[in-house]
Design a protein around this motif. Structure first.
Motif, PDB file in Angstrom:
ATOM      1  N   ILE A 324      -7.212   5.642   2.026  1.00  0.00           N
ATOM      2  CA  ILE A 324      -5.621   5.337   1.465  1.00  0.00           C
ATOM      3  C   ILE A 324      -4.950   5.011   2.471  1.00  0.00           C
ATOM      4  CG2 ILE A 324      -6.297   7.501  -0.405  1.00  0.00           C
ATOM      5  CD1 ILE A 324      -5.536   9.083   2.206  1.00  0.00           C
ATOM      6  N   VAL A 325      -4.275   4.279   1.827  1.00  0.00           N
ATOM      7  CA  VAL A 325      -2.457   3.589   2.317  1.00  0.00           C
ATOM      8  C   VAL A 325      -1.440   4.378   1.855  1.00  0.00           C
ATOM      9  CG1 VAL A 325      -1.480   1.457   2.778  1.00  0.00           C
ATOM     10  CG2 VAL A 325      -3.772   1.162   2.916  1.00  0.00           C
ATOM     11  N   ASN A 326      -1.016   4.894   2.246  1.00  0.00           N
ATOM     12  CA  ASN A 326       0.587   5.814   1.554  1.00  0.00           C
ATOM     13  C   ASN A 326       1.208   4.874   2.100  1.00  0.00           C
ATOM     14  OD1 ASN A 326       1.432   7.488   0.261  1.00  0.00           O
ATOM     15  ND2 ASN A 326       2.430   8.695   2.177  1.00  0.00           N
ATOM     16  N   THR A 327       2.379   4.178   1.386  1.00  0.00           N
ATOM     17  CA  THR A 327       4.059   4.002   1.791  1.00  0.00           C
ATOM     18  C   THR A 327       4.232   5.252   0.898  1.00  0.00           C
ATOM     19  OG1 THR A 327       5.214   2.621   0.654  1.00  0.00           O
ATOM     20  CG2 THR A 327       3.841   3.326  -0.570  1.00  0.00           C
ATOM     21  N   VAL A 328       5.120   5.868   2.229  1.00  0.00           N
ATOM     22  CA  VAL A 328       6.028   6.132   2.433  1.00  0.00           C
ATOM     23  C   VAL A 328       7.799   6.270   2.107  1.00  0.00           C
ATOM     24  CG1 VAL A 328       6.928   9.012   3.516  1.00  0.00           C
ATOM     25  CG2 VAL A 328       4.759   7.348   4.400  1.00  0.00           C
ATOM     26  N   VAL A 329       7.702   6.071   0.667  1.00  0.00           N
ATOM     27  CA  VAL A 329       8.507   5.144   0.785  1.00  0.00           C
ATOM     28  C   VAL A 329      10.270   5.512   0.494  1.00  0.00           C
ATOM     29  CG1 VAL A 329       8.976   6.308  -2.164  1.00  0.00           C
ATOM     30  CG2 VAL A 329       9.433   3.580  -1.674  1.00  0.00           C
ATOM     31  N   GLY A 330      10.244   7.231   0.680  1.00  0.00           N
ATOM     32  CA  GLY A 330      12.136   7.120   0.564  1.00  0.00           C
ATOM     33  C   GLY A 330      12.461   7.783   2.118  1.00  0.00           C
ATOM     34  N   PHE A 331      11.312   7.596   3.292  1.00  0.00           N
ATOM     35  CA  PHE A 331      10.648   8.538   3.989  1.00  0.00           C
ATOM     36  C   PHE A 331      12.583   8.375   5.442  1.00  0.00           C
ATOM     37  CE2 PHE A 331       9.241  10.249   7.981  1.00  0.00           C
ATOM     38  CZ  PHE A 331       9.200  12.026   8.099  1.00  0.00           C
ATOM     39  N   LEU A 356      -2.563  -6.084  -5.324  1.00  0.00           N
ATOM     40  CA  LEU A 356      -2.618  -7.410  -4.776  1.00  0.00           C
ATOM     41  C   LEU A 356      -3.642  -7.997  -3.761  1.00  0.00           C
ATOM     42  CD1 LEU A 356      -2.813  -9.943  -7.148  1.00  0.00           C
ATOM     43  CD2 LEU A 356      -0.385 -10.149  -6.453  1.00  0.00           C
ATOM     44  N   LEU A 357      -3.374  -7.426  -3.311  1.00  0.00           N
ATOM     45  CA  LEU A 357      -4.367  -7.272  -1.408  1.00  0.00           C
ATOM     46  C   LEU A 357      -5.051  -6.548  -1.599  1.00  0.00           C
ATOM     47  CD1 LEU A 357      -1.259  -7.639   0.838  1.00  0.00           C
ATOM     48  CD2 LEU A 357      -2.091  -8.991   0.659  1.00  0.00           C
ATOM     49  N   GLY A 358      -5.548  -6.511  -2.446  1.00  0.00           N
ATOM     50  CA  GLY A 358      -6.759  -5.110  -2.315  1.00  0.00           C
ATOM     51  C   GLY A 358      -7.221  -3.879  -1.911  1.00  0.00           C
ATOM     52  N   LEU A 359      -6.299  -3.341  -1.606  1.00  0.00           N
ATOM     53  CA  LEU A 359      -5.398  -1.932  -1.190  1.00  0.00           C
ATOM     54  C   LEU A 359      -6.224  -0.941  -1.931  1.00  0.00           C
ATOM     55  CD1 LEU A 359      -2.912  -3.074   1.870  1.00  0.00           C
ATOM     56  CD2 LEU A 359      -5.946  -2.523   1.951  1.00  0.00           C
ATOM     57  N   PRO A 360      -6.024   0.948  -1.745  1.00  0.00           N
ATOM     58  CA  PRO A 360      -6.508   1.670  -2.176  1.00  0.00           C
ATOM     59  C   PRO A 360      -4.617   2.015  -1.932  1.00  0.00           C
ATOM     60  CG  PRO A 360      -7.527   1.708  -0.105  1.00  0.00           C
ATOM     61  CD  PRO A 360      -6.912   0.159  -0.364  1.00  0.00           C
ATOM     62  N   MET A 361      -4.131   1.937  -2.783  1.00  0.00           N
ATOM     63  CA  MET A 361      -2.155   2.366  -2.397  1.00  0.00           C
ATOM     64  C   MET A 361      -1.989   3.732  -2.925  1.00  0.00           C
ATOM     65  SD  MET A 361      -1.038   0.204  -0.050  1.00  0.00           S
ATOM     66  CE  MET A 361       0.564   0.363  -0.340  1.00  0.00           C
ATOM     67  N   GLY A 362      -1.656   4.171  -2.307  1.00  0.00           N
ATOM     68  CA  GLY A 362      -1.458   5.815  -2.417  1.00  0.00           C
ATOM     69  C   GLY A 362       0.475   5.532  -2.026  1.00  0.00           C
ATOM     70  N   CYS A 363       1.348   6.529  -3.403  1.00  0.00           N
ATOM     71  CA  CYS A 363       2.699   6.863  -2.516  1.00  0.00           C
ATOM     72  C   CYS A 363       3.166   7.936  -2.269  1.00  0.00           C
ATOM     73  CB  CYS A 363       3.411   6.025  -3.734  1.00  0.00           C
ATOM     74  SG  CYS A 363       5.196   6.030  -3.498  1.00  0.00           S
ATOM     75  N   ASP A 364       3.648   8.672  -0.919  1.00  0.00           N
ATOM     76  CA  ASP A 364       4.248  10.011  -1.077  1.00  0.00           C
ATOM     77  C   ASP A 364       6.075   9.500  -1.889  1.00  0.00           C
ATOM     78  OD1 ASP A 364       5.694  11.811   0.239  1.00  0.00           O
ATOM     79  OD2 ASP A 364       5.407  11.806   1.838  1.00  0.00           O
ATOM     80  N   VAL A 365       6.213   9.761  -3.217  1.00  0.00           N
ATOM     81  CA  VAL A 365       7.729   9.662  -3.776  1.00  0.00           C
ATOM     82  C   VAL A 365       8.755  10.925  -3.361  1.00  0.00           C
ATOM     83  CG1 VAL A 365       8.066  10.270  -6.217  1.00  0.00           C
ATOM     84  CG2 VAL A 365       6.014   8.643  -5.687  1.00  0.00           C
ATOM     85  N   CYS A 366       9.350   9.912  -2.284  1.00  0.00           N
ATOM     86  CA  CYS A 366      10.034  11.102  -0.965  1.00  0.00           C
ATOM     87  C   CYS A 366      11.618  10.537  -1.433  1.00  0.00           C
ATOM     88  CB  CYS A 366       9.612  11.400   0.184  1.00  0.00           C
ATOM     89  SG  CYS A 366       8.987  10.069   0.517  1.00  0.00           S
ATOM     90  N   TYR A 367      12.314  11.662  -1.053  1.00  0.00           N
ATOM     91  CA  TYR A 367      13.639  10.908  -0.050  1.00  0.00           C
ATOM     92  C   TYR A 367      14.408  11.831   0.867  1.00  0.00           C
ATOM     93  CZ  TYR A 367      15.044  14.761  -3.552  1.00  0.00           C
ATOM     94  OH  TYR A 367      15.834  16.263  -4.074  1.00  0.00           O
ATOM     95  N   THR A 368      15.236  11.682   1.796  1.00  0.00           N
ATOM     96  CA  THR A 368      15.623  12.377   2.662  1.00  0.00           C
ATOM     97  C   THR A 368      17.429  13.294   2.306  1.00  0.00           C
ATOM     98  OG1 THR A 368      17.480  10.995   3.365  1.00  0.00           O
ATOM     99  CG2 THR A 368      15.235  11.013   4.632  1.00  0.00           C
ATOM    100  N   ASN A 369      17.440  14.333   2.307  1.00  0.00           N
ATOM    101  CA  ASN A 369      18.526  14.601   1.798  1.00  0.00           C
ATOM    102  C   ASN A 369      19.808  14.850   1.570  1.00  0.00           C
ATOM    103  OD1 ASN A 369      16.601  16.890   1.302  1.00  0.00           O
ATOM    104  ND2 ASN A 369      16.798  17.927   3.352  1.00  0.00           N
ATOM    105  N   HIS A 370      19.982  13.630   2.618  1.00  0.00           N
ATOM    106  CA  HIS A 370      21.240  12.703   3.019  1.00  0.00           C
ATOM    107  C   HIS A 370      21.123  10.816   1.651  1.00  0.00           C
ATOM    108  CE1 HIS A 370      18.648  10.377   6.026  1.00  0.00           C
ATOM    109  NE2 HIS A 370      19.759   9.875   6.192  1.00  0.00           N
TER     110      HIS A 370
END
Length: 460
Positions: A324-331, A356-370
């Motif tokens: 797995i690869v995880n983009t921690v998008v809003g961290f 598109l590059l062939g990776l098993p992409m997931g995501c931490d759907v997230c944001y910081t409190n500010h």
């Protein structure tokens, strides 16, 4: 490899090089503004996109954004480029590539075969010409299947990471959160703990606890303590039950230096984890995390926009065949992705580019409190990512990580996606859930007090 020009609306725009074209063609975000790379107006952004659309894909083989001699990520990208796989699209411009990706000719098999021929900069470039719906339309066509004890990426399914973090690494607290997540059918991608105290003894204790819990109920998933790669190598040498090696990575050598990691370290860890042969369904043993803005935050961005550098990080991931690869998008915070709109865009870009590059992409759907974002924004992004066939999403108790102090998705959110969109967990995990009486034969989550009680027996 000189300047690029565009005449638009009575104005003439000049871009000093490909890096500037890429940066100014990017949809606006706070990180690029912080770095002084953003287009000065919407008109300049469109001019840069027009230049980019007419640029041959081959240009990225000729004009390297970071010199080959000074950056090992660049060397990896160039040396691993598959010219044969690239050949079917090598005659295209970036704009033509966009149109082709959206056509029926670009089907799942074709895109899988193409992946080794694409450089990260190429996929970053084409994403800059796409609307959000375009990113989803292409990403959902791509199937990337990986496996360890569970098989991830199959059609009609979405995985989940169970994230039971505790601010004191308290075992009882972690077990309680883990059992809570399992009762919501969360955890088929990985049960992964971010340790509050990142050292080898703590990591070994946590790994042993998770492995005991998994073995007691024969749960077909994998565990991971998100410790530094050098710790994982030492943990393997000490004989602890390590399933996956974790590491945060970035798109430049200088940024990876900031993480204290090199490609040779990752290679050593990958080989060490493979030697354990702990997987039963497959041998993908690496777990990577990335995030737009990581290179900029360490002043290691080389004047390149953060989304392009994020795509370059995927070259590092791709080299080690991850589970797995995880983009921690809003961290990282609003300095890099200011609000919900920017976070949503970035999450879709990352999953598109990675797949598109062939990776098993997931995501931490997230944001910081500010950040200027809230759970409504996260509801939108998680639903869009499920439609884009992200490999997995992350769930934490109550959507509030009390150790890392940020907001993510809840276990309930994962259940919503599966129940509402007809998605299932990984097949091995699904069979276990059915046997435990946690889901119906059709995969719908059940409210079964007896099954929850059986899970609670695992508590210390």
């Amino acid at each position: 490899m000189g300047a690029y020009h565009c005449q638009l609306g009575g104005e003439r725009f000049r871009f000093a090089g490909l890096a500037e074209v890429m940066a100014k063609a990017t949809p606006a975000r706070s990180g690029d503004a912080l770095a002084g790379l953003i287009a000065k107006s919407d008109v300049e952004r469109v001019a840069a996109q027009m230049v980019l659309a007419d640029l041959p894909l081959k240009a990225f083989l000729e004009e390297l954004l970071i010199p080959y001699e000074t950056d090992e990520v660049t060397r990896l990208i160039v040396d691993s480029h598959d010219a044969t796989a690239f050949a079917p699209v090598s005659h295209m411009t970036v704009g033509q590539f966009r149109d082709w990706l959206l056509s029926d000719a670009a089907d799942a098999a074709t895109l899988t075969a193409l992946a080794p021929g694409l450089m990260p900069e190429m996929v970053a470039a084409v994403s800059k010409l796409m609307r959000n719906r375009d990113l989803i339309a292409v990403a959902r066509k791509i199937t990337v299947i990986t496996a360890f004890r569970s098989t991830l990426g199959l059609a009609g399914r979405i995985g989940s990471r169970l994230q039971p973090n505790h601010p004191a690494d308290d075992l009882k607290g972690i077990v309680a959160s883990t059992l809570d997540g399992l009762s919501y059918a969360v955890g088929d991608a990985v049960i992964g703990i971010n340790p509050a105290t990142d050292n080898i003894p703590t990591a070994m204790t946590l790994l042993s606890m998770l492995d005991d819990l998994r073995a007691r109920y024969d749960i077909p998933t994998q565990s991971c303590v998100l410790t530094h790669v050098t710790n994982s190598i030492e943990i393997i040498e000490r004989g602890a039950p390590l399933d996956l090696v974790f590491q945060s990575v970035a798109g430049t050598q200088a940024a990876n230096d900031g993480f204290g990691v090199t490609l040779s370290m990752l290679k050593e860890a990958h080989e060490a984890a493979l030697s354990l042969k702990r997987g039963t369904a497959g041998s993908n043993v690496m777990y990577f995390e990335t995030g737009q803005g990581s290179a900029l935050s360490s002043d290691a961005h080389h004047g390149i926009d953060q989304q392009t550098l994020e795509a370059r990080a995927y070259a590092v991931c791709r080299a080690f065949d991850p589970l797995i690869v995880n983009t921690v998008v809003g961290f990282i915070g609003p300095e890099y992705l200011y609000d919900g709109k920017e976070i949503i865009r970035a999450g879709l870009e990352d999953v598109f580019c990675g797949k598109l590059l062939g990776l098993p992409m997931g995501c931490d759907v997230c944001y910081t409190n500010h950040a200027e974002a809230d759970q409504n924004d996260m509801d939108v992004l998680m639903t869009l990512l499920a439609n884009a066939r992200a490999q997995f999403l992350i769930g934490v108790p109550g959507a509030d990580d009390i150790m890392l102090n940020y907001q993510s998705l809840s276990f309930h959110d994962i259940a919503y996606l599966r129940n509402s969109l007809g998605l299932k967990a990984a097949p091995e995990f699904e069979a276990w859930l059915t046997g435990m009486g946690l889901v119906s034969e059709s995969g719908q989550l059940l409210d079964n007090g007896q099954a929850s009680a059986r899970l609670l027996e695992a508590a210390p």
